[in-house]
Design a protein around this motif. Structure first.
Motif, PDB file in Angstrom:
ATOM      1  N   ALA A  51       0.819  -1.208   0.000  1.00 22.44           N
ATOM      2  CA  ALA A  51       0.000   0.000   0.000  1.00 22.44           C
ATOM      3  C   ALA A  51       0.855   1.260   0.000  1.00 22.44           C
ATOM      4  N   LEU A  52       2.036   1.172   0.601  1.00 21.73           N
ATOM      5  CA  LEU A  52       2.941   2.325   0.612  1.00 21.73           C
ATOM      6  C   LEU A  52       3.272   2.769  -0.810  1.00 21.73           C
ATOM      7  N   MET A  53       3.390   1.803  -1.725  1.00 25.33           N
ATOM      8  CA  MET A  53       3.693   2.137  -3.110  1.00 25.33           C
ATOM      9  C   MET A  53       2.557   2.891  -3.779  1.00 25.33           C
ATOM     10  N   VAL A  54       1.339   2.700  -3.271  1.00 28.87           N
ATOM     11  CA  VAL A  54       0.206   3.479  -3.787  1.00 28.87           C
ATOM     12  C   VAL A  54       0.429   4.956  -3.497  1.00 28.87           C
ATOM     13  N   HIS A  55       0.819   5.259  -2.252  1.00 28.73           N
ATOM     14  CA  HIS A  55       1.085   6.647  -1.873  1.00 28.73           C
ATOM     15  C   HIS A  55       2.270   7.220  -2.649  1.00 28.73           C
ATOM     16  N   VAL A  56       3.309   6.415  -2.800  1.00 27.04           N
ATOM     17  CA  VAL A  56       4.490   6.859  -3.544  1.00 27.04           C
ATOM     18  C   VAL A  56       4.124   7.152  -4.996  1.00 27.04           C
ATOM     19  N   THR A  57       3.320   6.274  -5.582  1.00 34.51           N
ATOM     20  CA  THR A  57       2.957   6.422  -6.999  1.00 34.51           C
ATOM     21  C   THR A  57       2.189   7.700  -7.262  1.00 34.51           C
ATOM     22  N   TYR A  58       1.142   7.956  -6.470  1.00 34.92           N
ATOM     23  CA  TYR A  58       0.363   9.164  -6.763  1.00 34.92           C
ATOM     24  C   TYR A  58       1.148  10.431  -6.393  1.00 34.92           C
ATOM     25  N   THR A  59       2.083  10.318  -5.470  1.00 30.77           N
ATOM     26  CA  THR A  59       2.937  11.471  -5.162  1.00 30.77           C
ATOM     27  C   THR A  59       3.827  11.813  -6.352  1.00 30.77           C
ATOM     28  N   ILE A  60       4.458  10.773  -6.915  1.00 29.11           N
ATOM     29  CA  ILE A  60       5.347  10.978  -8.060  1.00 29.11           C
ATOM     30  C   ILE A  60       4.584  11.486  -9.279  1.00 29.11           C
ATOM     31  N   LEU A  61       3.368  10.972  -9.477  1.00 29.85           N
ATOM     32  CA  LEU A  61       2.575  11.370 -10.643  1.00 29.85           C
ATOM     33  C   LEU A  61       1.894  12.729 -10.467  1.00 29.85           C
ATOM     34  N   GLY A  62       2.007  13.298  -9.292  1.00 34.78           N
ATOM     35  CA  GLY A  62       1.428  14.622  -9.052  1.00 34.78           C
ATOM     36  C   GLY A  62       0.011  14.588  -8.521  1.00 34.78           C
ATOM     37  N   LEU A  63      -0.556  13.387  -8.362  1.00 40.12           N
ATOM     38  CA  LEU A  63      -1.929  13.302  -7.865  1.00 40.12           C
ATOM     39  C   LEU A  63      -2.008  13.655  -6.391  1.00 40.12           C
ATOM     40  N   GLY A  64      -0.905  13.437  -5.679  1.00 41.49           N
ATOM     41  CA  GLY A  64      -0.898  13.776  -4.261  1.00 41.49           C
ATOM     42  C   GLY A  64      -1.157  15.250  -4.026  1.00 41.49           C
ATOM     43  N   LEU A  65      -0.606  16.088  -4.901  1.00 41.02           N
ATOM     44  CA  LEU A  65      -0.828  17.526  -4.766  1.00 41.02           C
ATOM     45  C   LEU A  65      -2.298  17.864  -4.985  1.00 41.02           C
ATOM     46  N   ILE A  66      -2.925  17.182  -5.953  1.00 38.65           N
ATOM     47  CA  ILE A  66      -4.345  17.413  -6.226  1.00 38.65           C
ATOM     48  C   ILE A  66      -5.182  17.018  -5.018  1.00 38.65           C
ATOM     49  N   ILE A  67      -4.854  15.821  -4.431  1.00 39.02           N
ATOM     50  CA  ILE A  67      -5.605  15.357  -3.268  1.00 39.02           C
ATOM     51  C   ILE A  67      -5.436  16.310  -2.095  1.00 39.02           C
ATOM     52  N   SER A  68      -4.214  16.792  -1.899  1.00 37.82           N
ATOM     53  CA  SER A  68      -3.954  17.673  -0.760  1.00 37.82           C
ATOM     54  C   SER A  68      -4.652  19.015  -0.894  1.00 37.82           C
ATOM     55  N   GLN A  69      -4.927  19.404  -2.144  1.00 38.20           N
ATOM     56  CA  GLN A  69      -5.578  20.686  -2.373  1.00 38.20           C
ATOM     57  C   GLN A  69      -7.091  20.561  -2.525  1.00 38.20           C
ATOM     58  N   SER A  70      -7.597  19.328  -2.593  1.00 42.16           N
ATOM     59  CA  SER A  70      -9.033  19.107  -2.762  1.00 42.16           C
ATOM     60  C   SER A  70      -9.636  18.621  -1.453  1.00 42.16           C
ATOM     61  N   THR A 150      15.406  14.526 -10.899  1.00 44.83           N
ATOM     62  CA  THR A 150      15.564  13.093 -10.677  1.00 44.83           C
ATOM     63  C   THR A 150      14.571  12.329 -11.540  1.00 44.83           C
ATOM     64  N   PRO A 151      15.041  11.362 -12.341  1.00 46.11           N
ATOM     65  CA  PRO A 151      14.133  10.606 -13.218  1.00 46.11           C
ATOM     66  C   PRO A 151      13.026   9.888 -12.443  1.00 46.11           C
ATOM     67  N   VAL A 152      11.881   9.744 -13.085  1.00 43.45           N
ATOM     68  CA  VAL A 152      10.732   9.088 -12.453  1.00 43.45           C
ATOM     69  C   VAL A 152      11.085   7.661 -12.033  1.00 43.45           C
ATOM     70  N   ALA A 153      11.843   6.952 -12.874  1.00 41.98           N
ATOM     71  CA  ALA A 153      12.223   5.578 -12.549  1.00 41.98           C
ATOM     72  C   ALA A 153      13.036   5.517 -11.261  1.00 41.98           C
ATOM     73  N   VAL A 154      13.899   6.507 -11.061  1.00 38.04           N
ATOM     74  CA  VAL A 154      14.708   6.547  -9.841  1.00 38.04           C
ATOM     75  C   VAL A 154      13.812   6.825  -8.632  1.00 38.04           C
ATOM     76  N   LYS A 155      12.849   7.713  -8.808  1.00 38.81           N
ATOM     77  CA  LYS A 155      11.910   8.020  -7.716  1.00 38.81           C
ATOM     78  C   LYS A 155      11.123   6.780  -7.312  1.00 38.81           C
ATOM     79  N   PHE A 156      10.691   6.008  -8.312  1.00 41.36           N
ATOM     80  CA  PHE A 156       9.999   4.753  -7.995  1.00 41.36           C
ATOM     81  C   PHE A 156      10.935   3.790  -7.275  1.00 41.36           C
ATOM     82  N   GLY A 157      12.201   3.830  -7.648  1.00 39.01           N
ATOM     83  CA  GLY A 157      13.203   3.012  -6.955  1.00 39.01           C
ATOM     84  C   GLY A 157      13.305   3.391  -5.492  1.00 39.01           C
ATOM     85  N   TYR A 158      13.276   4.700  -5.217  1.00 38.30           N
ATOM     86  CA  TYR A 158      13.263   5.160  -3.826  1.00 38.30           C
ATOM     87  C   TYR A 158      12.056   4.565  -3.086  1.00 38.30           C
ATOM     88  N   GLY A 159      10.913   4.624  -3.754  1.00 42.01           N
ATOM     89  CA  GLY A 159       9.686   4.108  -3.142  1.00 42.01           C
ATOM     90  C   GLY A 159       9.776   2.629  -2.842  1.00 42.01           C
TER      91      GLY A 159
END
Length: 214
Positions: A51-70, A150-159
């Motif tokens: 489930a942690l990867m779900v949070h990481v994924t939407y953060t990297i894709l920018g959806l986290g910002l949308i959720i935080s502002q909605s 930082t490339p998206v692939a690397v960010k997913f690697g962090y996650g």
């Protein structure tokens, strides 16, 4: 040091404190260990990490910002999380003690039905995925520690590294709580532990209900 390794080290330094902080995930794994055994607790640990990867994924894709502002999206996630925690808490509160033998013989611990792998995994996944607090946690650490270049692939690697560490931490908790000595100590009072964890889940749900979008 390579800049990516430096970023990962910085992320993990912050994430370490998030891992060891008691919360719904920790309470869930503890309950699973004591009530349903090692196998279920380990599967729940993998559910939490996935489930942690779900949070990481939407953060990297920018959806986290949308959720935080909605406010609407945030509240939908929040109240789903509240309902889930309260539901799990009420179920735990209804736990029944083992029946005492009529002839005065030692109390026999009632064997529970083996928990399915899917249910054990799902309990951990839902406990983490339905918590809106990681939205702000990952937005804040990724925006302050990780470079925009930082490339998206690397960010997913962090996650993946963070998810792996989270799984290892909770698997360690599961193994410790299900050692023979710990099992012997807790088995006869497992229904009281179950009820206590139920109150913890309900309290966490009520606390989550008071959370507001930043």
């Amino acid at each position: 040091m390579h800049p990516y390794l430096l970023e990962l080290a910085s992320l993990m330094a912050v994430f370490f404190f998030g891992i060891i902080s008691p919360g719904a995930d920790f309470a869930m794994v503890m309950r699973q260990s004591i009530v349903n055994g090692r196998r279920s607790a380990i599967l729940t640990s993998f559910g939490v990490g996935t489930a942690l990867m779900v949070h990481v994924t939407y953060t990297i894709l920018g959806l986290g910002l949308i959720i935080s502002q909605s406010i609407t999206l945030f509240n939908i996630i929040k109240w789903c999380g509240v309902a889930y925690l309260v539901y799990i808490g009420i179920k735990a509160l209804r736990s029944k003690p083992a029946a005492a033998a009529a002839d005065g013989a030692p109390v026999q611990v009632t064997q529970r039905e083996p928990q399915s792998a899917l249910k054990a995994f799902g309990l951990g996944f839902a406990a983490n995925a339905l918590n809106p607090k990681p939205v702000f946690f990952f937005l804040s650490i990724f925006s302050t520690v990780v470079s925009l270049q930082t490339p998206v692939a690397v960010k997913f690697g962090y996650g993946l590294v963070m998810a792996g560490c989270l799984i290892l931490w909770f698997v360690g908790v599961s193994l410790f709580m299900t050692t023979p000595a710990m099992r012997l100590r807790f088995t006869r009072i497992s229904h009281w532990i179950d009820r206590a964890s139920g109150m913890v889940f309900i309290a966490l749900g009520l606390k989550l209900a008071t959370e507001k979008a930043a």
